[in-house]
Design a protein around this motif. Structure first.
Motif, mmCIF file in Angstrom:
data_model
loop_
_atom_site.group_PDB
_atom_site.id
_atom_site.type_symbol
_atom_site.label_atom_id
_atom_site.label_comp_id
_atom_site.label_asym_id
_atom_site.label_seq_id
_atom_site.Cartn_x
_atom_site.Cartn_y
_atom_site.Cartn_z
ATOM 1 N N VAL A 142 0.832 -1.203 0.000
ATOM 2 C CA VAL A 142 0.000 0.000 0.000
ATOM 3 C C VAL A 142 0.868 1.256 0.000
ATOM 4 O O VAL A 142 2.037 1.235 0.383
ATOM 5 N N ALA A 143 0.266 2.348 -0.453
ATOM 6 C CA ALA A 143 0.915 3.657 -0.449
ATOM 7 C C ALA A 143 0.172 4.554 0.521
ATOM 8 O O ALA A 143 -1.051 4.459 0.666
ATOM 9 N N LEU A 144 0.899 5.429 1.201
ATOM 10 C CA LEU A 144 0.277 6.323 2.166
ATOM 11 C C LEU A 144 -0.187 7.622 1.545
ATOM 12 O O LEU A 144 -0.928 8.388 2.153
ATOM 13 N N ARG A 145 0.258 7.901 0.316
ATOM 14 C CA ARG A 145 -0.082 9.183 -0.300
ATOM 15 C C ARG A 145 -1.583 9.341 -0.501
ATOM 16 O O ARG A 145 -2.271 8.417 -0.884
ATOM 17 N N SER A 146 -2.065 10.544 -0.257
ATOM 18 C CA SER A 146 -3.456 10.858 -0.571
ATOM 19 C C SER A 146 -3.542 11.215 -2.046
ATOM 20 O O SER A 146 -2.557 11.553 -2.687
ATOM 21 N N SER A 147 -4.751 11.159 -2.577
ATOM 22 C CA SER A 147 -4.943 11.493 -3.984
ATOM 23 C C SER A 147 -4.723 12.983 -4.192
ATOM 24 O O SER A 147 -5.331 13.807 -3.511
ATOM 25 N N PRO A 148 -3.835 13.375 -5.106
ATOM 26 C CA PRO A 148 -3.548 14.790 -5.318
ATOM 27 C C PRO A 148 -4.621 15.466 -6.161
ATOM 28 O O PRO A 148 -5.414 14.807 -6.815
ATOM 29 N N ALA A 149 -4.631 16.769 -6.099
ATOM 30 C CA ALA A 149 -5.512 17.531 -6.991
ATOM 31 C C ALA A 149 -4.793 17.658 -8.331
ATOM 32 O O ALA A 149 -3.773 18.333 -8.438
ATOM 33 N N VAL A 150 -5.292 16.991 -9.344
ATOM 34 C CA VAL A 150 -4.666 17.003 -10.663
ATOM 35 C C VAL A 150 -5.442 17.950 -11.558
ATOM 36 O O VAL A 150 -6.654 17.816 -11.716
ATOM 37 N N ARG A 151 -4.762 18.913 -12.136
ATOM 38 C CA ARG A 151 -5.430 19.904 -12.971
ATOM 39 C C ARG A 151 -5.754 19.309 -14.343
ATOM 40 O O ARG A 151 -4.927 18.624 -14.949
ATOM 41 N N ALA A 152 -6.959 19.583 -14.800
ATOM 42 C CA ALA A 152 -7.337 19.143 -16.128
ATOM 43 C C ALA A 152 -6.566 19.932 -17.166
ATOM 44 O O ALA A 152 -6.322 21.129 -16.996
ATOM 45 N N THR A 153 -6.146 19.263 -18.226
ATOM 46 C CA THR A 153 -5.410 19.936 -19.289
ATOM 47 C C THR A 153 -6.374 20.395 -20.365
ATOM 48 O O THR A 153 -7.392 19.742 -20.627
ATOM 49 N N GLY A 154 -6.058 21.495 -20.986
ATOM 50 C CA GLY A 154 -6.916 22.019 -22.044
ATOM 51 C C GLY A 154 -8.210 22.573 -21.468
ATOM 52 O O GLY A 154 -8.292 22.952 -20.306
ATOM 53 N N ALA A 155 -9.218 22.621 -22.272
ATOM 54 C CA ALA A 155 -10.508 23.128 -21.831
ATOM 55 C C ALA A 155 -11.155 22.120 -20.891
ATOM 56 O O ALA A 155 -11.346 20.966 -21.241
ATOM 57 N N GLU A 156 -11.492 22.551 -19.681
ATOM 58 C CA GLU A 156 -12.087 21.640 -18.710
ATOM 59 C C GLU A 156 -13.479 21.232 -19.171
ATOM 60 O O GLU A 156 -14.326 22.063 -19.491
ATOM 61 N N ARG A 157 -13.710 19.932 -19.184
ATOM 62 C CA ARG A 157 -14.963 19.396 -19.712
ATOM 63 C C ARG A 157 -15.951 19.023 -18.613
ATOM 64 O O ARG A 157 -17.047 18.549 -18.901
ATOM 65 N N GLY A 158 -15.554 19.199 -17.378
ATOM 66 C CA GLY A 158 -16.451 18.880 -16.270
ATOM 67 C C GLY A 158 -15.720 18.164 -15.152
ATOM 68 O O GLY A 158 -14.511 17.929 -15.212
ATOM 69 N N THR A 159 -16.463 17.811 -14.120
ATOM 70 C CA THR A 159 -15.921 17.132 -12.949
ATOM 71 C C THR A 159 -16.446 15.708 -12.897
ATOM 72 O O THR A 159 -17.624 15.455 -13.160
ATOM 73 N N VAL A 160 -15.547 14.805 -12.556
ATOM 74 C CA VAL A 160 -15.898 13.392 -12.421
ATOM 75 C C VAL A 160 -15.584 12.953 -10.997
ATOM 76 O O VAL A 160 -14.517 13.277 -10.466
ATOM 77 N N ALA A 161 -16.506 12.244 -10.365
ATOM 78 C CA ALA A 161 -16.290 11.743 -9.006
ATOM 79 C C ALA A 161 -15.725 10.333 -9.057
ATOM 80 O O ALA A 161 -16.215 9.487 -9.821
ATOM 81 N N ILE A 162 -14.689 10.075 -8.267
ATOM 82 C CA ILE A 162 -14.101 8.739 -8.181
ATOM 83 C C ILE A 162 -14.629 8.065 -6.922
ATOM 84 O O ILE A 162 -14.507 8.601 -5.815
ATOM 85 N N PHE A 163 -15.233 6.887 -7.096
ATOM 86 C CA PHE A 163 -15.659 6.087 -5.943
ATOM 87 C C PHE A 163 -14.520 5.132 -5.630
ATOM 88 O O PHE A 163 -14.280 4.176 -6.379
#
Length: 394
Positions: A142-163
């Motif tokens: 396992v990794a201890l890192r939390s999920s980073p905020a990754v910036r969308a590239t180009g024109a942002e097309r919306g937000t997607v939720a990860i379960f």
């Protein structure tokens, strides 16, 4: 109808050749239990608990019998008459449904691996060859890192939720990171809702229906009507349960399930901008039962992998039968699970892939443990397909 067309597709019937271990036989046992014509017994309980929930029978059934819902209801009947059978499930659910306790498990597993103790235990053989050694072989790194905020590239097309799910929160945080990277390359912003919890599959399939409904209600509230254009579960097992929320949650279950999508299929549909670097790998694809028989869209992964220069994709087992993981089955019934896993291990030895991909964490842990115990030369790496795609991203 009880026509029996499902029997050749049922892995437990093929293993035992017992009618009581077939979908038809189990339905008759559940009917007898429900009507009082059959008294509850250890034998009846073993036959119903032996079902893997792979739902291959549903695809084969000409009458469309909803076997998955039936076996859950049958186990709920068992729990009503034998409440003590739920004690292990209650304890496990109490840990997996709490973020603070999942964090403790994650830190413990990380320390066990990072300290070198795991390597020492495995090389020394101090645990022998019994159940404890087998269980240890399935533990994830396992990794201890939390999920980073990754910036969308180009024109942002919306937000997607990860379960991310409960086991995913412990063992697949890096998969969530990689999915966020891939989504960003497609122009989508990824978010992980902190209020989400276990999907409820463990409780649902054990017959602990009240807790499964509570967890489902918590997830529906956590994601709300939301601004996310889709909800992408990391594990296919979670996805199958999330798609079943209309049956578990009367208020909000249907709108929630309508937003659930397979992450690989989503990437294929919106990933015209994805570019991959040459990767001369032989990759064996293991299709989880929940992918093959519930979610579908298994061809999406093959189509994405075909876009990676130099990569050869093969199917690990063309029979598409259950590997035996089946939620917690590979832990609670190791002998039966290992018999079902054996054809997969033989296929891996024959195909000699560098990587095996599986979209379900239970299958991955079961496969990785089996490969480790088999010890046949260089062991292929078992990855979530999202991890492989992110590694090959140009």
């Amino acid at each position: 109808m009880k026509c029996g067309l499902c029997l050749p597709h049922c892995p437990t019937y093929l293993d035992s050749q017992s009618e009581a271990d077939s979908p038809r036989g189990r339905i008759m046992l559940m009917q007898g239990l429900a009507t009082g014509r059959i008294a509850i017994s250890d034998s009846l309980e073993a036959h119903l608990d032996g079902c893997l929930g792979c739902r291959a029978c549903e695809k084969a059934c000409p009458a469309g019998v909803p076997y998955g819902a039936l076996i859950d209801a049958g186990r709920e009947q068992l729990a009503a008459q034998r409440p003590d059978r739920l004690k292990p499930t209650r304890r496990l659910s109490a840990v997996l449904s709490r973020a603070s306790l999942r964090a403790l498990v994650r830190v413990a597993l990380w320390a066990y691996s990072a300290s070198g103790l795991q390597m020492l235990v495995r090389r020394s053989g101090v645990l022998g060859r019994g159940r404890l050694a087998r269980l240890e072989s399935t533990l994830p790194r396992v990794a201890l890192r939390s999920s980073p905020a990754v910036r969308a590239t180009g024109a942002e097309r919306g937000t997607v939720a990860i379960f991310i799910g409960c086991i995913g929160d412990i063992a697949e945080r890096e998969v969530a990171n990689d999915l966020a990277r891939l989504l960003a390359a497609c122009g989508f912003r990824a978010e992980i809702t902190a209020a989400q919890t276990c999907c409820g599959a463990i409780d649902q399939h054990a017959g602990h229906a009240p807790q499964a409904r509570r967890l489902a209600q918590q997830n529906v509230a956590a994601f709300g009507s939301g601004h996310a254009v889709a909800i992408l579960p990391l594990a296919t097992g979670c996805a199958a349960t999330l798609l079943d929320y209309p049956r578990l949650v009367a208020d909000g279950g249907q709108p929630f399930a309508a937003r659930v999508q397979d992450p690989i299929a989503f990437l294929l549909a919106h990933g015209d901008a994805l570019r991959f670097k040459p990767s001369p790998l032989r990759v064996a694809i293991h299709d989880p039962c929940t992918q093959s028989h519930v979610i579908g869209q298994g061809d999406a992964l093959r189509r994405l992998l075909a876009r990676i220069p130099g990569l050869e994709a093969v199917t690990l087992d063309a029979t598409a039968r259950c590997c035996g993981a089946a939620g917690t089955h590979f832990v609670t019934a190791p002998e039966a699970a290992d018999r079902l896993l054996q054809p997969k291990l033989e296929a891996a030895a024959r195909l000699a892939p560098q990587v095996i991909v599986s979209g379900n964490i239970g299958c991955s842990l079961h496969l990785a443990g089996g490969l480790l115990r088999a010890g046949r030369g260089v062991t292929p790496e078992v990855l979530h397909p999202v991890r492989l795609l992110a590694r090959c991203l140009a």
